[in-house]
Design a protein around this motif. Sequence first.
Motif, short mmCIF file in Angstrom:
data_model
loop_
_atom_site.label_atom_id
_atom_site.label_comp_id
_atom_site.label_asym_id
_atom_site.label_seq_id
_atom_site.Cartn_x
_atom_site.Cartn_y
_atom_site.Cartn_z
N LEU A 74 -2.16 -14.12 7.16
CA LEU A 74 -1.46 -14.39 5.90
C LEU A 74 -0.22 -13.51 5.77
O LEU A 74 0.84 -13.96 5.33
N ALA A 75 -0.34 -12.24 6.15
CA ALA A 75 0.80 -11.33 6.10
C ALA A 75 1.91 -11.82 7.02
O ALA A 75 3.09 -11.80 6.64
N LYS A 76 1.55 -12.26 8.20
CA LYS A 76 2.56 -12.78 9.13
C LYS A 76 3.25 -14.00 8.53
O LYS A 76 4.48 -14.12 8.59
N GLU A 77 2.46 -14.88 7.94
CA GLU A 77 2.99 -16.09 7.30
C GLU A 77 3.96 -15.75 6.18
O GLU A 77 4.98 -16.40 5.99
N ARG A 78 3.65 -14.68 5.42
CA ARG A 78 4.48 -14.26 4.29
C ARG A 78 5.61 -13.31 4.69
O ARG A 78 6.40 -12.90 3.86
N GLY A 79 5.62 -12.90 5.96
CA GLY A 79 6.64 -11.97 6.42
C GLY A 79 6.42 -10.54 5.96
O GLY A 79 7.37 -9.78 5.78
N VAL A 80 5.16 -10.17 5.77
CA VAL A 80 4.81 -8.82 5.32
C VAL A 80 4.36 -8.00 6.52
O VAL A 80 3.45 -8.41 7.25
N ASP A 81 5.01 -6.85 6.73
CA ASP A 81 4.66 -5.98 7.86
C ASP A 81 3.42 -5.16 7.52
O ASP A 81 3.44 -4.35 6.59
N VAL A 82 2.34 -5.38 8.25
CA VAL A 82 1.10 -4.63 8.05
C VAL A 82 0.71 -3.85 9.30
O VAL A 82 -0.43 -3.43 9.44
N SER A 83 1.67 -3.64 10.17
CA SER A 83 1.37 -2.96 11.44
C SER A 83 0.90 -1.52 11.24
O SER A 83 0.17 -1.00 12.07
N ALA A 84 1.28 -0.89 10.14
CA ALA A 84 0.86 0.49 9.89
C ALA A 84 -0.47 0.57 9.15
O ALA A 84 -1.03 1.65 8.99
N ALA A 85 -1.01 -0.57 8.71
CA ALA A 85 -2.27 -0.58 7.96
C ALA A 85 -3.42 -0.15 8.85
O ALA A 85 -3.60 -0.67 9.94
N LYS A 86 -4.20 0.82 8.38
CA LYS A 86 -5.31 1.35 9.16
C LYS A 86 -6.62 0.65 8.85
O LYS A 86 -7.56 0.76 9.61
N ASN A 87 -6.66 -0.06 7.71
CA ASN A 87 -7.90 -0.74 7.35
C ASN A 87 -7.60 -1.95 6.49
O ASN A 87 -6.45 -2.20 6.12
N LYS A 88 -8.62 -2.70 6.17
CA LYS A 88 -8.48 -3.93 5.39
C LYS A 88 -7.87 -3.65 4.02
O LYS A 88 -7.01 -4.41 3.55
N ALA A 89 -8.28 -2.57 3.38
CA ALA A 89 -7.77 -2.24 2.05
C ALA A 89 -6.25 -2.03 2.08
O ALA A 89 -5.53 -2.44 1.16
N GLU A 90 -5.75 -1.40 3.14
CA GLU A 90 -4.31 -1.18 3.24
C GLU A 90 -3.56 -2.48 3.50
O GLU A 90 -2.45 -2.67 3.03
N VAL A 91 -4.18 -3.41 4.24
CA VAL A 91 -3.57 -4.73 4.46
C VAL A 91 -3.48 -5.46 3.12
O VAL A 91 -2.44 -6.02 2.76
N ILE A 92 -4.56 -5.42 2.34
CA ILE A 92 -4.58 -6.06 1.03
C ILE A 92 -3.53 -5.43 0.11
O ILE A 92 -2.80 -6.13 -0.58
N ALA A 93 -3.43 -4.11 0.11
CA ALA A 93 -2.45 -3.42 -0.74
C ALA A 93 -1.04 -3.85 -0.37
O ALA A 93 -0.20 -4.09 -1.24
N ALA A 94 -0.76 -3.98 0.92
CA ALA A 94 0.58 -4.40 1.37
C ALA A 94 0.87 -5.83 0.92
O ALA A 94 1.99 -6.13 0.48
N LEU A 95 -0.12 -6.71 1.03
CA LEU A 95 0.07 -8.09 0.59
C LEU A 95 0.30 -8.17 -0.92
O LEU A 95 1.17 -8.91 -1.37
N ARG A 96 -0.44 -7.41 -1.67
CA ARG A 96 -0.28 -7.44 -3.12
C ARG A 96 1.03 -6.81 -3.57
O ARG A 96 1.60 -7.19 -4.58
N ALA A 97 1.50 -5.83 -2.82
CA ALA A 97 2.76 -5.16 -3.17
C ALA A 97 3.98 -6.00 -2.86
O ALA A 97 5.04 -5.82 -3.43
N ALA A 98 3.83 -6.93 -1.93
CA ALA A 98 4.97 -7.74 -1.49
C ALA A 98 5.34 -8.79 -2.51
O ALA A 98 4.61 -9.21 -3.31
#
Length: 98
Positions: A74-98
């Motif tokens: 989903l992040a890739k589809e939305r163009g959100v960089d989550v490469s630095a995310a260490k866990n699922k919660a950080e991926v979710i936080a990045a998606l919500r912040a975008a």
Amino acid sequence: MHVRIKKAFGFTNDRGEKITAPRGWIGDLPDQHAKAAIESGHAVLGNPQVLPEGEPGPAEDDLGDKTRAELEALAKERGVDVSAAKNKAEVIAALRAA
């Protein structure tokens, strides 16, 4: 201090751990971090029982129900960089912040 996070806010706690409070989270932060979040526009003083009209609550999306692989897709589809995310919660936080 009790705050409501408007957009993801990251800080380092007293033990040196990096913490990210996701958008929509309501709770207590140490005063210094709460003040920094409010001053930067990431948070407002919050009451856990009341959300302003028209603003989504923390569970209005289904991101928590998805696997990390689904979230990364989903992040890739939305163009959100989550490469630095260490866990699922950080991926979710990045998606919500975008």
